[in-house]
Design a protein around this motif. Structure first.
Motif, PDB file in Angstrom:
ATOM      1  N   TYR A  64       3.881   7.057   2.881  1.00  0.00           N
ATOM      2  CA  TYR A  64       3.636   5.766   2.682  1.00  0.00           C
ATOM      3  C   TYR A  64       3.727   5.209   4.204  1.00  0.00           C
ATOM      4  O   TYR A  64       3.221   4.406   4.637  1.00  0.00           O
ATOM      5  CB  TYR A  64       4.672   5.102   1.872  1.00  0.00           C
ATOM      6  CG  TYR A  64       4.217   3.648   1.598  1.00  0.00           C
ATOM      7  CD1 TYR A  64       3.059   3.154   0.535  1.00  0.00           C
ATOM      8  CD2 TYR A  64       4.810   2.594   2.163  1.00  0.00           C
ATOM      9  CE1 TYR A  64       2.782   1.912   0.508  1.00  0.00           C
ATOM     10  CE2 TYR A  64       4.473   1.261   2.277  1.00  0.00           C
ATOM     11  CZ  TYR A  64       3.364   0.934   1.286  1.00  0.00           C
ATOM     12  OH  TYR A  64       3.219  -0.419   1.084  1.00  0.00           O
ATOM     13  N   ASN A  67       0.830   6.186   6.650  1.00  0.00           N
ATOM     14  CA  ASN A  67      -0.051   5.466   6.162  1.00  0.00           C
ATOM     15  C   ASN A  67       0.018   3.906   6.770  1.00  0.00           C
ATOM     16  O   ASN A  67      -0.807   3.450   7.199  1.00  0.00           O
ATOM     17  CB  ASN A  67      -0.557   5.323   4.739  1.00  0.00           C
ATOM     18  CG  ASN A  67      -1.437   6.533   4.419  1.00  0.00           C
ATOM     19  OD1 ASN A  67      -2.514   6.682   4.750  1.00  0.00           O
ATOM     20  ND2 ASN A  67      -1.025   7.471   3.897  1.00  0.00           N
ATOM     21  N   SER A  68       1.202   3.356   6.554  1.00  0.00           N
ATOM     22  CA  SER A  68       1.648   2.205   7.019  1.00  0.00           C
ATOM     23  C   SER A  68       1.345   1.939   8.364  1.00  0.00           C
ATOM     24  O   SER A  68       0.979   0.867   9.196  1.00  0.00           O
ATOM     25  CB  SER A  68       3.059   1.601   6.513  1.00  0.00           C
ATOM     26  OG  SER A  68       3.041   1.529   5.157  1.00  0.00           O
ATOM     27  N   LEU A  90      -2.823   3.481   0.278  1.00  0.00           N
ATOM     28  CA  LEU A  90      -1.585   2.807   0.265  1.00  0.00           C
ATOM     29  C   LEU A  90      -1.537   2.284  -1.147  1.00  0.00           C
ATOM     30  O   LEU A  90      -0.444   2.451  -1.895  1.00  0.00           O
ATOM     31  CB  LEU A  90      -1.435   1.627   1.251  1.00  0.00           C
ATOM     32  CG  LEU A  90      -1.296   2.020   2.698  1.00  0.00           C
ATOM     33  CD1 LEU A  90      -1.391   0.848   3.576  1.00  0.00           C
ATOM     34  CD2 LEU A  90       0.012   2.594   2.767  1.00  0.00           C
ATOM     35  N   ILE A  93      -0.820   5.481  -3.315  1.00  0.00           N
ATOM     36  CA  ILE A  93       0.644   5.930  -3.049  1.00  0.00           C
ATOM     37  C   ILE A  93       1.554   4.992  -3.743  1.00  0.00           C
ATOM     38  O   ILE A  93       2.541   5.444  -4.279  1.00  0.00           O
ATOM     39  CB  ILE A  93       0.977   6.002  -1.452  1.00  0.00           C
ATOM     40  CG1 ILE A  93      -0.016   7.090  -0.865  1.00  0.00           C
ATOM     41  CG2 ILE A  93       2.280   6.285  -1.284  1.00  0.00           C
ATOM     42  CD1 ILE A  93      -0.100   6.913   0.862  1.00  0.00           C
ATOM     43  N   ARG A  94       1.226   3.549  -3.594  1.00  0.00           N
ATOM     44  CA  ARG A  94       2.008   2.558  -4.553  1.00  0.00           C
ATOM     45  C   ARG A  94       2.050   2.889  -5.996  1.00  0.00           C
ATOM     46  O   ARG A  94       3.388   3.037  -6.567  1.00  0.00           O
ATOM     47  CB  ARG A  94       1.661   1.316  -4.540  1.00  0.00           C
ATOM     48  CG  ARG A  94       2.411   0.637  -3.123  1.00  0.00           C
ATOM     49  CD  ARG A  94       2.106  -0.843  -2.958  1.00  0.00           C
ATOM     50  NE  ARG A  94       1.780  -1.151  -1.590  1.00  0.00           N
ATOM     51  CZ  ARG A  94       0.521  -1.528  -1.138  1.00  0.00           C
ATOM     52  NH1 ARG A  94      -0.459  -1.861  -2.338  1.00  0.00           N
ATOM     53  NH2 ARG A  94       0.412  -1.904   0.106  1.00  0.00           N
TER      54      ARG A  94
END
Length: 148
Positions: A64, A67-68, A90, A93-94
């Motif tokens: 995460y 990717n952020s 994202l 993943i969340r």
């Protein structure tokens, strides 16, 4: 004609955002320190110390974070990250992070003692017959009887 370094830096960005940029730079320093700490230990060595649920959390937080950071990179390049596949990644993943959170919450939740719960509910409920019997046997509190 030469400009001093101070003159040049003030023209690079609006002065109103200086505090935001300083905070951002400080945050980048913190991220750099954390990454150095994480990189100092081999991944296999770290995973051996963790149970499977903690391993999953570590993997999810790592992916995460990456990717952020890519989201921020796209923004700095003038690319709208909301229209890039990184947005779907994202979100995916969340979803997994929420699943891990549910598992963690279930582990933390206390087990229900059915006997204790039924006694608690039974004693907490108002029973009209028992209340009427109780009130008819004892005089009401706060009222004094008149003496004749």
């Amino acid at each position: 004609m030469e400009m001093s370094e101070d003159d040049n830096s003030s023209e690079e960005y609006p002065t109103e955002i200086h505090d935001y940029l300083a905070a951002f730079e400080k945050s980048l320093g913190s991220v750099d320190e954390m990454l150095k700490t994480m990189m100092s230990i081999s991944r296999s060595e770290l995973l051996q110390k963790l149970d499977p649920l903690e391993q999953a959390k570590l993997d999810l937080v790592s992916v995460y974070t990456l990717n952020s950071m890519f989201w921020v990179y796209l923004s700095t390049q003038g690319i709208n990250p909301k229209e890039h596949p990184v947005k779907q990644e994202l979100e995916r993943i969340r979803t997994y992070m929420n699943k891990v959170k549910e598992i963690t919450d279930k582990k933390k939740a206390s087990r229900l003692d059915k006997g204790a719960a039924s006694r608690f509910v039974k004693n907490a409920l108002w029973e009209p017959n028992a209340e009427n019997e109780h009130s008819s046997k004892t005089p009401a509190k706060g009222k004094k009887r008149k003496k004749d």
